[in-house]
Write a protein that holds these residues in place. Structure first.
Motif, PDB file in Angstrom:
ATOM      1  N   PRO A 128      -3.445 -60.508   5.046  1.00  0.00           N
ATOM      2  CA  PRO A 128      -3.430 -59.440   5.818  1.00  0.00           C
ATOM      3  C   PRO A 128      -2.515 -58.204   5.469  1.00  0.00           C
ATOM      4  O   PRO A 128      -2.931 -57.034   5.579  1.00  0.00           O
ATOM      5  N   GLU A 129      -1.424 -58.509   5.224  1.00  0.00           N
ATOM      6  CA  GLU A 129      -0.349 -57.607   4.639  1.00  0.00           C
ATOM      7  C   GLU A 129      -0.634 -56.715   3.627  1.00  0.00           C
ATOM      8  O   GLU A 129      -0.069 -55.715   3.217  1.00  0.00           O
ATOM      9  N   HIS A 130      -1.569 -57.319   2.682  1.00  0.00           N
ATOM     10  CA  HIS A 130      -1.910 -56.811   1.380  1.00  0.00           C
ATOM     11  C   HIS A 130      -3.353 -55.919   1.269  1.00  0.00           C
ATOM     12  O   HIS A 130      -3.855 -55.321   0.448  1.00  0.00           O
ATOM     13  N   LEU A 131      -3.945 -56.001   2.760  1.00  0.00           N
ATOM     14  CA  LEU A 131      -5.265 -55.282   2.763  1.00  0.00           C
ATOM     15  C   LEU A 131      -5.196 -53.938   2.431  1.00  0.00           C
ATOM     16  O   LEU A 131      -6.063 -53.303   1.523  1.00  0.00           O
ATOM     17  N   LEU A 156     -10.614 -50.765   9.746  1.00  0.00           N
ATOM     18  CA  LEU A 156     -11.630 -51.532  10.203  1.00  0.00           C
ATOM     19  C   LEU A 156     -11.385 -53.085  10.149  1.00  0.00           C
ATOM     20  O   LEU A 156     -11.633 -54.111  10.921  1.00  0.00           O
ATOM     21  N   GLN A 157     -11.020 -53.269   8.784  1.00  0.00           N
ATOM     22  CA  GLN A 157     -10.628 -54.675   8.791  1.00  0.00           C
ATOM     23  C   GLN A 157      -9.524 -55.292   9.406  1.00  0.00           C
ATOM     24  O   GLN A 157      -9.340 -56.733   9.886  1.00  0.00           O
ATOM     25  N   SER A 158      -8.644 -54.574   9.996  1.00  0.00           N
ATOM     26  CA  SER A 158      -7.381 -55.001  11.043  1.00  0.00           C
ATOM     27  C   SER A 158      -8.182 -54.960  12.115  1.00  0.00           C
ATOM     28  O   SER A 158      -7.605 -55.928  13.062  1.00  0.00           O
ATOM     29  N   ALA A 159      -8.799 -54.175  12.682  1.00  0.00           N
ATOM     30  CA  ALA A 159      -9.101 -54.259  14.180  1.00  0.00           C
ATOM     31  C   ALA A 159     -10.285 -55.137  14.538  1.00  0.00           C
ATOM     32  O   ALA A 159     -10.541 -55.558  15.508  1.00  0.00           O
ATOM     33  N   ILE A 169     -18.153 -53.558   9.830  1.00  0.00           N
ATOM     34  CA  ILE A 169     -18.104 -52.647   8.712  1.00  0.00           C
ATOM     35  C   ILE A 169     -19.635 -52.372   8.473  1.00  0.00           C
ATOM     36  O   ILE A 169     -19.803 -51.120   8.151  1.00  0.00           O
ATOM     37  N   ALA A 170     -20.525 -53.195   8.730  1.00  0.00           N
ATOM     38  CA  ALA A 170     -22.274 -52.855   8.644  1.00  0.00           C
ATOM     39  C   ALA A 170     -22.363 -51.466   9.567  1.00  0.00           C
ATOM     40  O   ALA A 170     -23.196 -50.776   9.310  1.00  0.00           O
ATOM     41  N   THR A 171     -21.973 -51.825  10.949  1.00  0.00           N
ATOM     42  CA  THR A 171     -22.324 -50.833  11.878  1.00  0.00           C
ATOM     43  C   THR A 171     -21.645 -49.406  11.321  1.00  0.00           C
ATOM     44  O   THR A 171     -22.533 -48.516  11.771  1.00  0.00           O
ATOM     45  N   ILE A 172     -20.667 -49.519  11.234  1.00  0.00           N
ATOM     46  CA  ILE A 172     -19.914 -48.166  10.561  1.00  0.00           C
ATOM     47  C   ILE A 172     -20.592 -47.479   9.547  1.00  0.00           C
ATOM     48  O   ILE A 172     -20.825 -46.503   9.127  1.00  0.00           O
ATOM     49  N   TRP A 173     -21.007 -48.470   8.276  1.00  0.00           N
ATOM     50  CA  TRP A 173     -21.721 -48.115   7.243  1.00  0.00           C
ATOM     51  C   TRP A 173     -22.912 -47.768   7.607  1.00  0.00           C
ATOM     52  O   TRP A 173     -23.445 -46.634   6.849  1.00  0.00           O
ATOM     53  N   GLU A 230       0.180 -46.405  13.937  1.00  0.00           N
ATOM     54  CA  GLU A 230       0.250 -47.875  13.631  1.00  0.00           C
ATOM     55  C   GLU A 230      -1.153 -48.410  13.299  1.00  0.00           C
ATOM     56  O   GLU A 230      -2.255 -47.898  13.997  1.00  0.00           O
ATOM     57  N   LEU A 231      -1.455 -49.550  12.304  1.00  0.00           N
ATOM     58  CA  LEU A 231      -2.665 -50.002  12.385  1.00  0.00           C
ATOM     59  C   LEU A 231      -3.054 -50.916  13.592  1.00  0.00           C
ATOM     60  O   LEU A 231      -2.234 -51.382  14.155  1.00  0.00           O
ATOM     61  N   PRO A 232      -4.410 -50.750  14.174  1.00  0.00           N
ATOM     62  CA  PRO A 232      -4.864 -51.691  15.230  1.00  0.00           C
ATOM     63  C   PRO A 232      -4.844 -53.039  14.910  1.00  0.00           C
ATOM     64  O   PRO A 232      -4.831 -53.558  13.696  1.00  0.00           O
ATOM     65  N   SER A 233      -4.707 -53.995  15.955  1.00  0.00           N
ATOM     66  CA  SER A 233      -4.856 -55.508  15.873  1.00  0.00           C
ATOM     67  C   SER A 233      -5.913 -55.746  16.415  1.00  0.00           C
ATOM     68  O   SER A 233      -6.736 -55.188  17.437  1.00  0.00           O
ATOM     69  N   ALA A 234      -6.928 -56.879  15.709  1.00  0.00           N
ATOM     70  CA  ALA A 234      -7.913 -57.245  16.221  1.00  0.00           C
ATOM     71  C   ALA A 234      -7.620 -57.844  17.668  1.00  0.00           C
ATOM     72  O   ALA A 234      -6.536 -58.632  17.954  1.00  0.00           O
TER      73      ALA A 234
END
Length: 422
Positions: free
Chosen positions: A140-143, A345-348, A358-362, A414-418
């Motif tokens: 996760p820290e490398h996303l 998106l990947q973080s949330a 991701i598909a919904t946003i795309w 800051e990045l959001p968390s899921a």
């Protein structure tokens, strides 16, 4: 689920599976940029497509974007790597038919319609699977770093691909240089085949219908105050910029601005140079200013540069300078925005929903594009290309700025968390 590949040094340079994914995608992106320039030239100059027919071609290329909602559910229910490999293989096979039919003097505009439609379907499938596959390969820290490197490849391809296409166009016809893209898809598939990390099977299906699964992803997106405005802004940008402006761009710069075909690749390559800088700066700006302010200000600057496109004209040097500056700023800011957007998106998103989110946003960011492409052809025929390009550029630039400005995004440091318990 198995943990993503990590290494002692804490760097993706020692993650061989990520490097294979990155290498394959980098080669494929360069080839695709060759086709981006070659395909409309084949239609417009060799097959004598009208402006309306160019609109149909652009619409068909973008029509598969309506599948994003469905594809997101499929991807969440399948292993990602086989999807990626077969998407590359099928796209290579379809593109092969263009130069083959050309040398046989059998290439038609109707077949070009079929090719771009099939390419679009498997492009959508690849895009969602590839974005969802990355969190399985890296920690996760490398996303952010992974997204930055992948977007850097996209940026380099936008600089190298059009330039390469321009050089090849000087020596060969446009249909034949599409073979470069065919080779790149094959190379991408081979890189994916050699990834060693075993991918766990997807979580057991909850048994819900396709509609309920789509609703879960869409509902999550629209319930999140950070993600919802990104989706809305993307939808507006998609219709006016990706749909109208990009569809008319090649015929506009060739037929209205009157640029020689040989220099169009150079203009697009300037955007690639800006994109390289944007991908390199993206994570640095995200860490320095926060993902929210970075996304907001990259939108303001990049969208404002779109308005330069309908203003291009006059002597060749002035037209080239105006279009080149627009490409530079749009390329720079787009990559900054995309890296931050994808990382957010990947973080949330919860892991079981990441494909659908991701598909919904795309989907919301790309589904309006086919409609915009059809509108581009019809309005371009009726009113001329310059006024249509002007209106599309202004609305497509201003509305997303306002949507983001009125959201919490400019203050998100800051990045959001899921959410837990999803």
């Amino acid at each position: 689920m198995a943990s993503p590949t990590t290494d002692r040094a804490g760097t993706l340079w020692r993650n061989p599976d990520f490097l294979k994914l990155w290498a394959g995608e980098s080669l494929s992106l360069v080839g695709s940029q060759v086709t981006v320039l070659a395909m409309p030239i084949v239609a417009y100059l060799l097959l004598n497509a009208s402006v309306a027919e160019m609109g149909v071609l652009g619409a068909l290329a973008r029509l598969p974007m309506v599948l994003f909602f469905v594809v997101g559910v499929w991807v969440d229910r399948m292993r990602r790597r086989p999807v990626l490999i077969w998407s590359d293989v099928i796209r290579a096979a379809m593109l092969c038919t263009v130069p083959l039919l050309f040398v046989m003097d059998m290439l038609t505009l109707w077949w070009l319609y079929v090719v771009v439609l099939v390419m679009g379907v498997f492009g959508v499938l690849f895009e969602i699977a590839y974005r969802s596959y990355l969190p399985l390969l890296v920690a996760p820290e490398h996303l952010g770093d992974g997204n930055s490197k992948l977007q850097l490849s996209d940026s380099v391809s936008k600089a190298v691909g059009p330039s390469l296409a321009g050089v090849l166009l000087a020596a060969r016809s446009a249909p034949l240089i599409i073979l470069v893209d065919v080779i790149s898809y094959v190379a991408s598939a081979l890189c994916l085949i050699f990834i060693r990390k075993k991918e766990d099977p997807p979580p057991p299906d909850s048994g819900g219908s396709m509609i309920s699964a789509i609703r879960a992803g869409f509902g999550f997106v629209m319930s999140q105050p950070i993600i919802r405005p990104l989706a809305i802004a993307s939808a507006v940008y998609s219709f006016f910029d990706i749909g109208i402006l990009q569809t008319l761009y090649i015929p506009y710069v060739l037929g209205v601005v009157d640029l020689p075909a040989a220099v169009v690749g150079g203009v697009l390559a300037v955007g690639g140079i800006g994109a390289v800088a944007g991908a390199w700066l993206s994570v640095r700006l995200m860490k320095g200013f926060g993902p929210g302010p970075t996304m907001f200000w990259s939108t303001v600057i990049g969208n404002s540069a779109l308005i330069l496109v309908p203003l291009a004209g006059g002597p060749l040097w002035l037209a080239l300078g105006t279009l080149g500056l627009s490409q530079l700023l749009v390329g720079l800011c787009t990559q900054i925005f995309v890296v931050n957007n994808i990382t957010v998106l990947q973080s949330a998103a919860p892991r079981e929903l990441v494909g659908r989110v991701i598909a919904t946003i795309w989907a919301m960011g790309l589904v309006p594009a086919p409609v915009g492409a059809l509108v581009a052809g019809l309005l371009g025929e009726a009113f001329g290309m310059r006024p249509v390009v002007l209106v599309a550029a202004v609305i497509g630039a201003l509305v997303p700025m306002v949507v983001l400005w009125r959201s919490p995004i400019p203050k998100m440091r800051e990045l959001p968390s899921a959410p837990t318990g999803s």
